[in-house]
Scaffold this motif. Structure first.
Motif, short mmCIF file in Angstrom:
data_model
loop_
_atom_site.label_atom_id
_atom_site.label_comp_id
_atom_site.label_asym_id
_atom_site.label_seq_id
_atom_site.Cartn_x
_atom_site.Cartn_y
_atom_site.Cartn_z
N VAL A 138 7.42 6.76 -3.01
CA VAL A 138 7.95 5.40 -2.84
C VAL A 138 6.98 4.42 -3.52
O VAL A 138 5.77 4.48 -3.28
CB VAL A 138 8.11 5.03 -1.35
N THR A 180 7.34 0.09 8.08
CA THR A 180 8.04 1.32 7.68
C THR A 180 8.08 2.40 8.75
O THR A 180 8.78 3.40 8.58
CB THR A 180 7.31 1.94 6.45
N VAL A 184 -6.70 -6.07 -4.95
CA VAL A 184 -6.19 -5.06 -4.01
C VAL A 184 -5.46 -5.76 -2.85
O VAL A 184 -4.38 -5.33 -2.43
CB VAL A 184 -7.34 -4.15 -3.51
N HIS A 236 -2.88 -4.33 -8.13
CA HIS A 236 -3.55 -3.21 -8.78
C HIS A 236 -2.66 -1.97 -8.79
O HIS A 236 -1.61 -1.93 -8.16
CB HIS A 236 -4.82 -2.87 -7.98
N1 LIG Z 1 -7.97 5.58 8.25
C1 LIG Z 1 -8.53 5.79 7.10
O1 LIG Z 1 -9.45 6.58 6.99
C2 LIG Z 1 -8.06 5.07 5.88
C3 LIG Z 1 -8.56 5.43 4.64
C4 LIG Z 1 -8.09 4.78 3.49
C5 LIG Z 1 -7.20 3.72 3.63
N2 LIG Z 1 -6.78 3.37 4.86
C6 LIG Z 1 -5.82 2.26 5.02
O2 LIG Z 1 -4.62 2.67 4.37
C7 LIG Z 1 -3.95 1.54 3.84
C8 LIG Z 1 -3.63 1.78 2.37
O3 LIG Z 1 -4.85 1.96 1.67
P1 LIG Z 1 -4.82 2.16 0.09
O4 LIG Z 1 -6.22 2.29 -0.37
O5 LIG Z 1 -3.85 3.20 -0.27
O6 LIG Z 1 -4.27 0.73 -0.33
P2 LIG Z 1 -3.50 0.31 -1.66
O7 LIG Z 1 -4.22 0.79 -2.86
O8 LIG Z 1 -3.25 -1.15 -1.50
O9 LIG Z 1 -2.11 1.10 -1.63
C9 LIG Z 1 -1.18 0.93 -0.56
C10 LIG Z 1 0.20 0.86 -1.13
O10 LIG Z 1 1.11 0.86 -0.04
C11 LIG Z 1 2.28 0.18 -0.39
N3 LIG Z 1 2.63 -0.79 0.64
C12 LIG Z 1 1.89 -1.86 1.03
N4 LIG Z 1 2.56 -2.55 1.98
C13 LIG Z 1 3.72 -1.90 2.17
C14 LIG Z 1 4.86 -2.13 3.00
N5 LIG Z 1 4.90 -3.19 3.82
N6 LIG Z 1 5.88 -1.27 2.94
C15 LIG Z 1 5.85 -0.20 2.11
N7 LIG Z 1 4.81 0.07 1.29
C16 LIG Z 1 3.77 -0.78 1.33
C17 LIG Z 1 2.01 -0.54 -1.71
O11 LIG Z 1 2.64 0.19 -2.75
P3 LIG Z 1 4.06 -0.26 -3.38
O12 LIG Z 1 4.01 -1.76 -3.40
O13 LIG Z 1 4.09 0.36 -4.73
O14 LIG Z 1 5.11 0.30 -2.47
C18 LIG Z 1 0.51 -0.42 -1.87
O15 LIG Z 1 0.12 -0.34 -3.22
C19 LIG Z 1 -4.87 0.34 4.09
O16 LIG Z 1 -4.45 -0.31 5.28
C20 LIG Z 1 -6.23 0.98 4.33
O17 LIG Z 1 -7.09 0.20 5.13
C21 LIG Z 1 -7.16 4.03 5.99
#
Ligand SMILES: NC(=O)c1ccc[n+]([C@@H]2O[C@H](COP(=O)([O-])OP(=O)(O)OC[C@H]3O[C@@H](n4cnc5c(N)ncnc54)[C@H](OP(=O)(O)O)[C@@H]3O)[C@@H](O)[C@H]2O)c1
Length: 445
Positions: free
Chosen positions: A255, A322, A404, A409
């Motif tokens: 997605v 989601t 970010v 990005h």
């Molecule tokens: N617990 C842990 O150890 C851990 C580790 C790493 C990250 N995280 C968390 O995981 C999350 C994502 O991290 P990431 O590094 O992957 O961030 P990222 O690089 O910003 O990628 C997340 C992607 O999710 C999609 N997204 C964002 N909001 C959305 C929504 N409302 N509905 C559907 N898709 C959505 C977007 O892609 P599209 O716009 O292309 O759909 C976005 O590019 C963050 O909250 C981060 O803090 C947690």
């Protein structure tokens, strides 16, 4: 600092040479300041601008404790946790540092009026503390971000369960978005020799997190043939989960939110792609009410792509927006593995679909050392590639975090710390040559 950089740039790795280099008393790091935690009061999350809160300050080099290493950081990367820190959400991270400070005299070093952030690094060990035997000055390393004390029994089966478990550079001070960093020696792993500093630094946190969440028996335990729905498939976590699904023989359904991002995952080798923006899913009818018809519409789309199959695994992190849909579309007996709640942490879903269909929700958080090591090994062997789209100098860390935060990005955003330019630090040119086409294909994302 100049002598240290020169030694690294000429490829010096001898322990004696590095041990002879003086450690600077201060260094430059990306920090947030304790007296600025009210900076964004009253603003919506989206309007909180990391460019205003992240500063490049000269800070004191911390004292090195037992079991620790001081690393000269050549490059780092932005993780979403730096976005959270820089917008002071859900809470200012100084609370973590104060709690750490109360835990022990060594923990006290972390409780400062500034927080040096960052949970990834690639660099060179400068000094090791007492009790460190397998790492030495001169070792070229990457660091994973799990900091554990392991004084109590709970963490000895899975170190993520240690009650004193912290994410380095988020829940501790002296993180990787800086010229120097303080880590525990059991955070260190060999730097993949075929990658540049910024490429080596990029996968760390997200690659390890995706590995535990999707592959490990502590997560979704993916197997060949599994249909895996991956939210944010071109993003930080998702771009690694997509690669793991593909090379693990699973079937990713990716997605994304734009044709450009769809093209990125296709270039990675994924055929089944959903553009959530084009589909215009509205899982919430209003702020309090979900719309199950929209969950069904997503489920139908997935079946269309897979030839009638539902996901064995949903790789969840967007959270509130989601989660109801994720629980609904998972197949009977399948797993929703979640590690985050980017769009809100109070989730709601229809529990009938969970219990009647024997689905599981698995919480996953970063990775233990073993999992992080296995994930880094995949990078070192060229089975998984860094997905680095843009690289900023340390001075522009705020802009990098802004990108970010605003979802401008793709893949990962890198930061050069001591490395004067991109492309340096490749030590194994033959392996790089072998993987060059793939490296460039993924680098381009
Ligand atoms: N617990 C842990 O150890 C851990 C580790 C790493 C990250 N995280 C968390 O995981 C999350 C994502 O991290 P990431 O590094 O992957 O961030 P990222 O690089 O910003 O990628 C997340 C992607 O999710 C999609 N997204 C964002 N909001 C959305 C929504 N409302 N509905 C559907 N898709 C959505 C977007 O892609 P599209 O716009 O292309 O759909 C976005 O590019 C963050 O909250 C981060 O803090 C947690």
């Amino acid at each position: 600092m100049k002598e240290i950089v020169e030694a690294i740039l000429v490829g010096e790795t001898s322990e004696a040479a590095f041990a002879a280099l003086p450690v600077p008393e201060t260094y430059r790091g990306a920090v947030i300041r304790k007296d600025e935690t009210g900076l964004f009061t009253g603003l919506a999350s989206r309007d909180k601008d990391p460019r205003r809160s992240l500063h490049i300050d000269e800070v004191a080099t911390p004292e090195l404790g037992p079991g620790e290493a001081l690393v000269a950081v050549m490059a780092s990367a932005i993780n979403y946790n730096t976005v959270w820190t820089s917008i002071f959400e859900p809470l200012p991270t100084f609370g973590f540092l104060e709690r750490y400070g109360r835990s022990s005299p060594l923990g006290k070093r972390h409780d400062l009026p500034y927080h040096v952030v960052g949970s990834d690094l690639a660099g060179v060990v400068l000094r090791t503390g007492p009790g460190v035997h397998i790492w030495s000055p001169g070792d070229e390393v990457v660091a994973h971000c799990l900091s554990v004390e392991l004084e109590r029994p709970e963490g000895h089966d899975d170190t993520m369960l240690d009650p004193e478990q912290r994410i380095w550079g988020f829940e501790t001070n002296f993180g990787g978005l800086a010229e120097l960093a303080l880590v525990k020696a059991n955070q260190l792993m060999p730097k993949p020799a075929h990658l540049s500093w910024e490429e080596a630094a990029a996968p760390g946190l997200v690659n390890s997190t995706a590995y535990r969440q999707l592959i490990s028996h502590n997560g979704a335990n993916m197997k060949q043939g599994d249909v895996v729905l991956i939210w944010g498939a071109s993003g930080g976590l998702g771009s690694y989960a997509t690669q793991m699904a593909l090379n693990g023989g699973a079937i990713p359904v990716c997605v994304v939110s734009s044709p450009q991002k769809a093209e990125i995952v296709r270039r990675m080798g994924a055929d089944l792609v959903i553009d959530r923006a084009a589909e215009d899913y509205r899982f919430w009818a209003d702020e309090h009410t979900q719309n199950p018809k929209e969950w069904q519409r997503l489920g139908k789309k997935i079946r269309q792509l897979t030839g009638g199959e539902d996901p064995d695994i949903v790789f969840e992190h967007p959270g509130r927006e989601t989660f109801g849909a994720s629980v609904y579309v998972t197949r009977r007996g399948g797993t929703i593995a979640t590690c985050a709640s980017t769009s809100g942490f109070m989730h709601s879903y229809d529990n009938r679909y969970l219990w009647m269909n024997l689905k599981k929700i698995v919480g996953s958080h970063f990775a233990n050392y073993r999992e992080a090591w296995e994930a880094n090994r995949l990078i070192a062997k060229g089975l998984i590639h860094p997905t680095l789209s843009r690289v900023y100098p340390l001075a522009e860390t705020g802009q990098a975090a802004f990108d970010v935060h605003r979802n401008l990005h793709q893949g990962k955003v890198g930061v050069l710390c001591l490395a004067p330019e991109e492309g340096l630090g490749v030590r194994d040119a033959a392996t790089r040559e072998r993987h060059l086409a793939a490296i460039n294909r993924f680098r381009g994302v």
